[in-house]
Design a protein around this motif. Structure first.
Motif, PDB file in Angstrom:
ATOM      1  N   ALA A  12       0.835  -1.206   0.000  1.00  0.00           N
ATOM      2  CA  ALA A  12       0.000   0.000   0.000  1.00  0.00           C
ATOM      3  C   ALA A  12       0.869   1.254   0.000  1.00  0.00           C
ATOM      4  CB  ALA A  12      -0.926  -0.013   1.210  1.00  0.00           C
ATOM      5  N   ALA A  13       1.961   1.240   0.814  1.00  0.00           N
ATOM      6  CA  ALA A  13       2.841   2.405   0.867  1.00  0.00           C
ATOM      7  C   ALA A  13       3.553   2.604  -0.475  1.00  0.00           C
ATOM      8  CB  ALA A  13       3.860   2.228   1.989  1.00  0.00           C
ATOM      9  N   ARG A  14       3.928   1.507  -1.104  1.00  0.00           N
ATOM     10  CA  ARG A  14       4.584   1.598  -2.410  1.00  0.00           C
ATOM     11  C   ARG A  14       3.658   2.256  -3.432  1.00  0.00           C
ATOM     12  NH1 ARG A  14       4.038  -1.862  -6.599  1.00  0.00           N
ATOM     13  NH2 ARG A  14       3.444  -3.714  -5.389  1.00  0.00           N
ATOM     14  N   LEU A  15       2.424   1.781  -3.493  1.00  0.00           N
ATOM     15  CA  LEU A  15       1.468   2.328  -4.452  1.00  0.00           C
ATOM     16  C   LEU A  15       1.145   3.784  -4.145  1.00  0.00           C
ATOM     17  CD1 LEU A  15      -0.921  -0.745  -4.744  1.00  0.00           C
ATOM     18  CD2 LEU A  15       0.789   0.017  -6.414  1.00  0.00           C
ATOM     19  N   ALA A  16       1.017   4.098  -2.840  1.00  0.00           N
ATOM     20  CA  ALA A  16       0.699   5.477  -2.447  1.00  0.00           C
ATOM     21  C   ALA A  16       1.825   6.436  -2.821  1.00  0.00           C
ATOM     22  CB  ALA A  16       0.435   5.535  -0.941  1.00  0.00           C
ATOM     23  N   ALA A  17       3.066   5.930  -2.830  1.00  0.00           N
ATOM     24  CA  ALA A  17       4.210   6.775  -3.176  1.00  0.00           C
ATOM     25  C   ALA A  17       4.405   6.879  -4.687  1.00  0.00           C
ATOM     26  CB  ALA A  17       5.472   6.231  -2.522  1.00  0.00           C
ATOM     27  N   GLY A  18       3.571   6.193  -5.456  1.00  0.00           N
ATOM     28  CA  GLY A  18       3.643   6.312  -6.907  1.00  0.00           C
ATOM     29  C   GLY A  18       4.455   5.245  -7.602  1.00  0.00           C
ATOM     30  N   TYR A  19       4.872   4.193  -6.865  1.00  0.00           N
ATOM     31  CA  TYR A  19       5.637   3.111  -7.479  1.00  0.00           C
ATOM     32  C   TYR A  19       4.655   1.979  -7.792  1.00  0.00           C
ATOM     33  CZ  TYR A  19       9.358   5.856  -5.370  1.00  0.00           C
ATOM     34  OH  TYR A  19      10.180   6.886  -5.007  1.00  0.00           O
ATOM     35  N   ASN A  20       4.174   1.955  -9.020  1.00  0.00           N
ATOM     36  CA  ASN A  20       3.099   1.039  -9.379  1.00  0.00           C
ATOM     37  C   ASN A  20       3.545  -0.398  -9.593  1.00  0.00           C
ATOM     38  OD1 ASN A  20       1.143   3.097  -9.321  1.00  0.00           O
ATOM     39  ND2 ASN A  20       1.737   3.769 -11.374  1.00  0.00           N
ATOM     40  N   SER A  21       4.836  -0.618  -9.629  1.00  0.00           N
ATOM     41  CA  SER A  21       5.343  -1.979  -9.773  1.00  0.00           C
ATOM     42  C   SER A  21       6.499  -2.199  -8.804  1.00  0.00           C
ATOM     43  CB  SER A  21       5.828  -2.233 -11.204  1.00  0.00           C
ATOM     44  OG  SER A  21       6.983  -1.463 -11.486  1.00  0.00           O
ATOM     45  N   GLN A  22       6.777  -3.460  -8.533  1.00  0.00           N
ATOM     46  CA  GLN A  22       7.912  -3.788  -7.680  1.00  0.00           C
ATOM     47  C   GLN A  22       9.218  -3.348  -8.336  1.00  0.00           C
ATOM     48  OE1 GLN A  22       7.278  -8.005  -7.154  1.00  0.00           O
ATOM     49  NE2 GLN A  22       6.011  -7.710  -5.318  1.00  0.00           N
ATOM     50  N   GLN A  23       9.299  -3.441  -9.653  1.00  0.00           N
ATOM     51  CA  GLN A  23      10.496  -3.005 -10.369  1.00  0.00           C
ATOM     52  C   GLN A  23      10.729  -1.515 -10.188  1.00  0.00           C
ATOM     53  OE1 GLN A  23      12.774  -5.034 -12.453  1.00  0.00           O
ATOM     54  NE2 GLN A  23      13.864  -3.177 -11.809  1.00  0.00           N
ATOM     55  N   ALA A  24       9.648  -0.735 -10.180  1.00  0.00           N
ATOM     56  CA  ALA A  24       9.784   0.714 -10.015  1.00  0.00           C
ATOM     57  C   ALA A  24      10.380   1.056  -8.655  1.00  0.00           C
ATOM     58  CB  ALA A  24       8.426   1.389 -10.197  1.00  0.00           C
ATOM     59  N   LEU A  25       9.943   0.345  -7.601  1.00  0.00           N
ATOM     60  CA  LEU A  25      10.494   0.602  -6.269  1.00  0.00           C
ATOM     61  C   LEU A  25      11.953   0.151  -6.204  1.00  0.00           C
ATOM     62  CD1 LEU A  25      10.240   1.540  -3.371  1.00  0.00           C
ATOM     63  CD2 LEU A  25       9.290  -0.709  -2.776  1.00  0.00           C
ATOM     64  N   ALA A  26      12.265  -0.991  -6.799  1.00  0.00           N
ATOM     65  CA  ALA A  26      13.648  -1.471  -6.798  1.00  0.00           C
ATOM     66  C   ALA A  26      14.559  -0.462  -7.490  1.00  0.00           C
ATOM     67  CB  ALA A  26      13.728  -2.828  -7.488  1.00  0.00           C
ATOM     68  N   ASP A  27      14.117   0.056  -8.627  1.00  0.00           N
ATOM     69  CA  ASP A  27      14.917   1.045  -9.349  1.00  0.00           C
ATOM     70  C   ASP A  27      15.098   2.317  -8.531  1.00  0.00           C
ATOM     71  OD1 ASP A  27      15.080  -0.708 -11.457  1.00  0.00           O
ATOM     72  OD2 ASP A  27      13.477   0.255 -12.631  1.00  0.00           O
ATOM     73  N   ALA A  28      14.037   2.726  -7.839  1.00  0.00           N
ATOM     74  CA  ALA A  28      14.110   3.953  -7.029  1.00  0.00           C
ATOM     75  C   ALA A  28      15.107   3.799  -5.883  1.00  0.00           C
ATOM     76  CB  ALA A  28      12.724   4.306  -6.499  1.00  0.00           C
ATOM     77  N   ILE A  29      15.115   2.637  -5.240  1.00  0.00           N
ATOM     78  CA  ILE A  29      16.061   2.398  -4.145  1.00  0.00           C
ATOM     79  C   ILE A  29      17.495   2.457  -4.664  1.00  0.00           C
ATOM     80  CG2 ILE A  29      16.896   0.671  -2.493  1.00  0.00           C
ATOM     81  CD1 ILE A  29      13.990  -0.277  -2.206  1.00  0.00           C
ATOM     82  N   THR A  30      17.741   1.797  -5.782  1.00  0.00           N
ATOM     83  CA  THR A  30      19.093   1.771  -6.355  1.00  0.00           C
ATOM     84  C   THR A  30      19.552   3.166  -6.764  1.00  0.00           C
ATOM     85  OG1 THR A  30      18.693  -0.493  -7.142  1.00  0.00           O
ATOM     86  CG2 THR A  30      20.508   0.735  -8.159  1.00  0.00           C
TER      87      THR A  30
END
Length: 424
Positions: A12-30
């Motif tokens: 839910a936090a991922r989607l709320a922050a605008g990262y619609n996919s797991q790949q998007a969050l992984a890329d953002a962390i990197t």
């Protein structure tokens, strides 16, 4: 049977922050890690998938930092539960307050996050740190098998107190907890020769240092972790951990003594991995660093290193490089310069002197130093010192029928020494 819903809070936090996919969050962390001063951090989709599972593993300190920065919530609010912390009880479920002792061989325990309410007084950090400081002083005189359980129990207390402690006492407490785990890991590796257990304990020290946001303690934990592969002849892993340790040290105002110690650790690893000449270059750099000095103070917990202990590293490396006259001179100077409380280090130096004489074809002198080391080990046990004596005995095989070597065997395999060594 339906599958567990997984970590819906993180999703839910991922989607709320605008990262619609797991790949998007992984890329953002990197991509975000370097902006926060964290180098070499890369996260893939597989890791995100594990975090969004029903049993998400607790992230490492650097990942923890980036994840909370991106999503704007605490780790517990993101659905993570530290393995040492009790899971949040479901409504109507009785709370089990039975203390649990962390056991080796089970899932790696980690340092708990802060709970919503701080119930401990502001003095708790100072009080906990005072006991940690006492344990650090006792290390030099108390038998390791006696001190080790007390240090681990103290660390367990710290993990219980940490979620109940608010800032700034929490940072003090976490730093002292990291020191306790660092001491426990040192005992396990150097005194008790338990590298696997030491590896887990030192990782906990790194986790606690992350909670304290103390890069120097983090660097100390990583450098100690480099010893483990270094002594196992795994140079690649040792060098990688030393690179991480130096990266952490650059984030803080490290003293000249701290930088010299990092060089000494890497030199020890290089020596163990068969490159004493590279090790000597590192030791010479450490000597130059200490000679120049630096304006920053050395942490009081770094009490295992000094100029004379650097010389002990040097003497062992000169021995491995077959520079026997230089090694003999260096090690004699170390013996003369060691403070009275350094009996553990004394056994190592005596063992190295015995090895010098054995390599120089002088079995009588080698046996004399080895017996002196055994006499000291009878007073202050140190597994590293016993390892040195055993190595010397193996090199004395060509003279095993000599009376001096037989006398050494009688001393090495008397009732007390044999039983003591096997017990440990």
């Amino acid at each position: 049977m339906s599958r567990p819903p997984g970590n819906t809070r993180l999703k839910a936090a991922r989607l709320a922050a605008g990262y619609n996919s797991q790949q998007a969050l992984a890329d953002a962390i990197t991509e975000t890690a370097p902006k926060l001063g964290i180098r070499g951090l890369a996260v893939g989709v597989r890791q995100i998938r594990r975090w969004e599972s029903a049993t998400p593993p607790w992230p490492q300190p650097d990942v923890h930092r980036v994840l909370t920065h991106l999503l704007g919530q605490s780790m517990e609010d993101l659905g993570f539960t530290p393995p040492w912390a009790s899971p949040r009880p479901q409504p109507g479920t009785p709370v089990d307050n039975t203390p649990r002792t962390p056991l080796y061989g089970t899932r790696l325990a980690t340092v708990p996050a802060q709970s919503a309410a701080a119930t401990q007084p502001p003095s708790v950090g100072r009080d906990f740190a005072a006991v940690t400081r006492s344990h650090r002083h006792l290390y030099w005189s108390v038998a390791p098998a006696v001190l080790h359980p007390a240090v681990l129990e103290h660390a367990r207390l710290g993990c219980t107190l940490l979620p109940e402690t608010g800032s700034p006492a929490r940072q003090t407490l976490a730093g002292a907890l990291a020191e306790s785990y660092l001491l426990a890991g040192r005992i396990e590796f150097f005194d008790l020769r338990q590298p696997d257990q030491a590896s887990e304990t030192l990782l906990r020290a790194l986790q606690a240092a992350g909670e304290a946001d103390d890069p120097l303690l983090g660097a100390a934990a990583l450098a100690h972790m480099a010893f483990i592969p270094g002594w196992a002849n795994d140079r690649e892993t040792a060098v990688e951990r030393m690179l991480a340790a130096r990266t952490y040290a650059r984030r803080e105002r490290a003293s000249a003594e701290f930088w010299a110690w990092l060089d000494a650790v890497e030199a020890e690893c290089e020596t163990r991995c068969g490159d004493p000449h590279a090790a000597l270059r590192l030791i010479h750099r450490a000597e130059d660093t200490l000679a120049v000095g630096a304006e920053h103070a050395t942490p009081e917990w770094l009490d295992w290193f000094s100029l004379v202990r650097l010389a002990a590293f040097k003497g062992n490396t000169q021995l491995k490089a077959s520079h026997l006259p230089q090694a003999r001179q260096t090690l004699h100077e170390v013996l003369d310069g060691l403070p009275p409380e350094s009996n553990k280090q004394r056994t190592v130096v005596l063992g190295d002197l015995a090895a010098v004489e054995a390599a120089d074809g002088r079995p009588k002198e080698a046996c004399r130093y080895a017996i002196q080391a055994l006499d000291q080990l009878a007073i202050t046990w140190y597994a590293t010192g016993m390892d040195r004596v055993r190595e010397v005995r193996r090199t004395l095989a060509p003279w095993q029928n000599e009376q001096c070597v037989r006398n050494l065997d009688d001393r090495l395999y008397d009732w007390g020494t044999t039983v003591s060594a096997l017990q440990r």
